[in-house]
Design an enzyme around this catalytic site. Sequence first.
Site, PDB file in Angstrom:
ATOM      1  N   GLU A   5       6.744  -5.362  -5.709  1.00 51.63           N
ATOM      2  CA  GLU A   5       6.237  -6.278  -4.671  1.00 51.63           C
ATOM      3  C   GLU A   5       6.102  -7.702  -5.199  1.00 51.63           C
ATOM      4  OE1 GLU A   5       2.697  -4.621  -2.846  1.00 51.63           O
ATOM      5  OE2 GLU A   5       3.482  -2.582  -2.947  1.00 51.63           O
ATOM      6  N   GLU A  11      -1.822   2.577  -5.416  1.00 52.20           N
ATOM      7  CA  GLU A  11      -3.123   1.977  -5.758  1.00 52.20           C
ATOM      8  C   GLU A  11      -4.215   3.010  -5.980  1.00 52.20           C
ATOM      9  OE1 GLU A  11      -3.743  -0.915  -2.633  1.00 52.20           O
ATOM     10  OE2 GLU A  11      -2.176  -2.222  -3.430  1.00 52.20           O
ATOM     11  N   ASP A  33       1.180   0.541  -8.383  1.00 47.61           N
ATOM     12  CA  ASP A  33      -0.138  -0.098  -8.431  1.00 47.61           C
ATOM     13  C   ASP A  33      -0.017  -1.582  -8.718  1.00 47.61           C
ATOM     14  OD1 ASP A  33      -3.034  -0.292  -8.430  1.00 47.61           O
ATOM     15  OD2 ASP A  33      -3.045   1.813  -9.062  1.00 47.61           O
TER      16      ASP A  33
HETATM   17  C1  XIL Z   1       0.527  -5.754   2.784  1.00 44.35           C
HETATM   18  C2  XIL Z   1       1.470  -6.331   3.830  1.00 44.35           C
HETATM   19  O1  XIL Z   1       2.318  -7.254   3.224  1.00 44.35           O
HETATM   20  C3  XIL Z   1       0.674  -6.973   4.936  1.00 44.35           C
HETATM   21  O2  XIL Z   1       1.538  -7.382   5.991  1.00 44.35           O
HETATM   22  C4  XIL Z   1      -0.377  -6.025   5.475  1.00 44.35           C
HETATM   23  O3  XIL Z   1      -1.187  -6.689   6.408  1.00 44.35           O
HETATM   24  C5  XIL Z   1      -1.225  -5.471   4.354  1.00 44.35           C
HETATM   25  O4  XIL Z   1      -0.399  -4.893   3.371  1.00 44.35           O
HETATM   26  N1  XIL Z   1      -0.035  -3.857  -1.911  1.00 44.35           N
HETATM   27  C6  XIL Z   1       0.767  -3.006  -1.204  1.00 44.35           C
HETATM   28  C7  XIL Z   1       1.362  -3.457   0.070  1.00 44.35           C
HETATM   29  O5  XIL Z   1       1.075  -1.908  -1.681  1.00 44.35           O
HETATM   30  O6  XIL Z   1       1.508  -2.397   0.977  1.00 44.35           O
HETATM   31  C8  XIL Z   1       0.565  -4.563   0.720  1.00 44.35           C
HETATM   32  O7  XIL Z   1       1.282  -5.033   1.844  1.00 44.35           O
HETATM   33  C9  XIL Z   1       0.301  -5.656  -0.271  1.00 44.35           C
HETATM   34  C10 XIL Z   1      -0.481  -5.143  -1.463  1.00 44.35           C
END
Ligand code: XIL
Length: 470
Positions: free
Chosen positions: A299, A182, A237
């Site tokens: 993700e 990010e 990202d």
């Molecule tokens: C999130 C997790 O899923 C949560 O449990 C935590 O509280 C915050 O982070 N982008 C990312 C991830 O790269 O690391 C994030 O994960 C979600 C958004």
Amino acid sequence: MTVPAARRAGRWTTSIAIGVLASALALSAVTAASAADPETRLKDTAPFRVGVAIDQRETSGDPGRVVTEHFDQVTAENHMKPDAWYDGQRTLRIHPQAAAIVDFADERGLDVYGHTLVWHNQTPAWFFQTASGQPLSTSDADRSILRERMRTHIFGVARLLSERDGLFGAGNPLTAFDVVNEVISDGPEADGLRRSEWYRVLGEEFIDLAFRYADEAFNETYAAPDTDRPVVLFINDYSTEWDAKRARYLALVDRLLARGVPVDGVGHQFHVSMSLNVAALARAIDAFADRPVTQAVTEFDVPTGTPVTTAALDAQGAYYRAAFEVFHARKDHLYSVSVWGLNDSRSWRAADGAPLMFFDDLTAKPALVGALAAAPAPAVAVAASSRCVGGRVVLVVTSTNLADAAKTLQTSSAFGGRDFSDVASGRSVAHALSTRAVSIPAGGVTVTAEGGATVSALYPAVTCSAAAPR
Ligand code: XIL
């Protein structure tokens, strides 16, 4: 490929003709539809690694079983983030949950996708502070402190992981890492970069350094001898499905590549909504397709909105199917596709409505069925070889994935008819066809499935020496 009506109705008849083929036929293949069957393992249908974000809860019991069944890669949802590596005394150690995850992966033969070395979130505040707790300035001395902290952190992580499971590339399950996460801005900053503490102190240089340190640590210092950069280094990202953000992302990746920064992969988080046309996912991947990088969906999750109705779950199934069709069509560019959690209540977006592929009782949602249905049907293939058994020619026809396409085998030749009903989907099965002949010319086999699809293979001429006396 359209599915012939007869296939959908489950009524296939097949004939096979064995004879000399006029033209040289290589092993060829046609496809039939694959079943969108929750008994099917997602990882078996995908030409890329299929991953899931987990914590220790998914490393045992039923969740552990489902992870192992459907996925071949895991990401630590939280426990490999910068702050997870330090105890209250700022001492570097592997978090017990990260240890549980790598042990689980090691035992079950899963890959580990690391997440993440350098981020603006979930990073100890002291990274960006002087010994007395003041914010680091942009002085040369303070910049050196931050560079050194980054280097120490990255090398420490690589050392701890390699101490646990061996050098990278030699059995260590860790095969990839999000090096920076990010770093792209959401607004139109001139250089497109997020104004983080990393950026404030070091500027864009921090991104180059992170990759150079990670490459040195994971791919040299703690890599097994005779391996070639065994850990794939990603930038990652969100909102890359949106044109403006993606343009900033692409511009940064191009600058990094131009500077010779060892970035191997581009990650798309794809925390999306059902209102987003999946064409945007395709555009995001396509934008990087001609760059010398691999890519990953890192993700993926897609909430239904609330309330979570049956209709919404079905629509989500259609969305997962369409999205996975986009991913399959881009398989050559995708290192892995990961979902951000196993079952709905474990999702960071649970409040937006059931974003994942499994219900909380770990049964398959329409989303999983959709992801499975997106897989192109396995190739139907046939191969033939002739050999001598007891002085007689035997033709061995090996069929792969014929189950749905061919249940019976008819021949019009000396080899006679055969029943293929023992063929199971996804398997290669050899059938020996006997003849009384001691010699046959080169020939070929052609399987013609109803609907007109054919698969053919050649076999060579063979002459057998006299049968062994009985
Ligand atoms: C999130 C997790 O899923 C949560 O449990 C935590 O509280 C915050 O982070 N982008 C990312 C991830 O790269 O690391 C994030 O994960 C979600 C958004």
